[in-house]
Write a protein that holds these residues in place. Structure first.
Motif: not given
Ligand code: NDP
Length: 399
Positions: A33, A37, A56, A58
């Motif tokens: 993270a 992103k 993944t 943000q």
């Protein structure tokens, strides 16, 4: 087997991700993270398809609230902080709130003062202990492996260590007149600060780059090196009993130093905001924007790094000298993981530190520097995961 949440998606994080995926028996899940992103997604795309599951996200790591929400959603066993030193405390706060282990590679530094110190993170000791979680501080190369080397030397080679010289040589050539090998803002803040070393229980301060030595590095040859303040001096000064002096030297080429002096003289390395066309900008951050991205140096950097520690002390009543070091080749690193050796030598120990905490090899609630743990399993892992170490009992000494 467990899950790590990596925060940050820069040069070091990229290597750590590669290494976690190589070490799939331990890391069966990795979530990466970061603020941007798309950088996390690009890494996932590159590494997907192996045995480690990659996700993944943000996150703004300056926000404890966002971090807590992310940790609660992902439920990692350990958070590996590979963002910038400014984010250490918010990430530690989020780990406390979610009772999750924490590992980083650089100590906290306030954004508006170029002064790194452990005091802010050491203040979390009791809170981490009470929460039953571990914070492992400084699991890169220097700090990181240098602390592990010190603990290993003390455990196996000495009754008492009196002098440590940490020598960090980067003999890599990227072909640019001026570029930094890791985050330019962090790098320039570090090298333009006053130097210092630890002697007889006190800091001795020097002007920036005041103390110069020439050292003949194994597998590299003679290089100019300069005394810098460095964060592990602070913890090793306390954690290695019997220590009389610790110094840190880093090599710099003449072109780098000439450019740096010029940038300093015109005010480009300042961290004081200035007014530019109605907008506040920080000159050093602007400079970062115009310099080559360290991640882009990988394909063009040739040569080697040699980072290690020379120890002097006593064994069985006799004087003894011992040198532990690692030599890493920029192009070999690039072939293996697509990054140059500076990111590699930091990303590998970052992964190993996360592994030590995650699989319980190092199990001690509280906030600790790396030399406070048993060095042996870490030393084995260095050999296994790409940073084999070498030793010498007759090194040249630094005057
Ligand atoms: P980079 O600048 O390449 O990467 C930093 C990453 O952190 C970027 O992806 C950046 O996002 C992200 N980031 C920055 N601020 C935030 C935020 N507020 N929220 C979320 N993500 C954020 O740095 P490096 O990879 O070179 O270095 C990483 C760390 O490793 C640094 O702390 C550095 O000091 C340390 N280090 C330690 C060494 C050691 O031997 N111990 C040696 C070298 C480095 P974005 O992409 O959006 O900018």
């Amino acid at each position: 087997m467990g899950k790590v949440l990596i925060i940050g998606a820069g040069g070091v994080a990229s290597v750590a991700m590669h290494k976690c995926c190589q070490n799939w028996e331990v890391f069966d899940e990795v979530c990466i993270a970061s603020r941007t992103k798309s950088k996390c997604d690009a890494l996932k795309e590159k590494l997907d398809g192996g045995k480690t599951k990659i996700t993944t996200a943000q996150v703004d790591a300056d926000s404890v609230e966002e971090l807590v929400a992310l940790i609660n959603k992902e439920k990692p066993d350990v958070v590996l902080n590979l963002a910038l030193p400014y984010q250490d405390l918010t990430i530690m706060d989020a780990c406390l709130e979610t009772k999750t282990h924490y590992v980083d590679t650089a100590n906290y530094e306030p954004l508006d003062t170029a002064k790194f110190e452990y005091k802010w993170q050491w203040e979390y000791r009791e809170k981490f202990e009470k929460a039953g979680i571990t914070a492992l501080l400084g699991s890169g190369f220097d700090p990181g492996v240098t602390g592990v080397f010190s603990a290993y030397a003390l455990k196996h080679e000495f009754d008492e260590i009196n002098y440590i010289d940490i020598l960090d040589c980067n003999a890599g050539d990227h072909g640019y007149p001026f570029a930094t090998n890791f985050n330019p803002e962090i790098n320039i803040r570090e090298v333009s600060a006053k130097g210092s070393y630890w002697e007889n229980g006190k800091w001795v301060e020097t002007e920036p780059m005041e103390i110069k030595r020439v050292y003949n590095f194994p597998e590299i040859g003679e290089k100019d090196m300069y005394l810098l303040h460095h964060e592990e001096l602070e913890s090793l000064g306390i954690n290695i009993p019997g220590i009389k002096r610790i110094r840190f030297f880093m090599t710099f080429g003449q072109s780098y130093l000439t450019h740096l002096k010029c940038l300093e003289n015109v005010g480009m390395t300042s961290i004081e905001p200035i007014d530019y066309e109605g907008k506040q900008i920080v000159p050093l951050q602007f400079l970062k924007a115009v310099l080559p991205d360290p991640a882009s140096l990988g394909p063009r950097t040739v040569g080697k790094t040699n980072i290690g520690c020379i120890f002097q002390g006593k064994k069985d009543g006799k004087d003894k000298t011992y040198y532990l070091y690692n030599v890493c080749d920029h192009q070999e690193c690039y072939k293996e993981v697509g990054s140059q050796a500076i990111s590699y030598t930091t990303g590998v120990p970052a992964m190993i530190g996360a592994m030590m905490i995650m699989n319980g090899t190092w199990n001690k609630p509280g906030v600790y520097n790396i030399e406070e743990f048993d060095p042996d399993p870490f030393m084995d892992a260095l050999n296994k995961f790409g940073l084999p170490w070498k030793e010498s009992y007759t090194p040249d000494l630094v005057e």
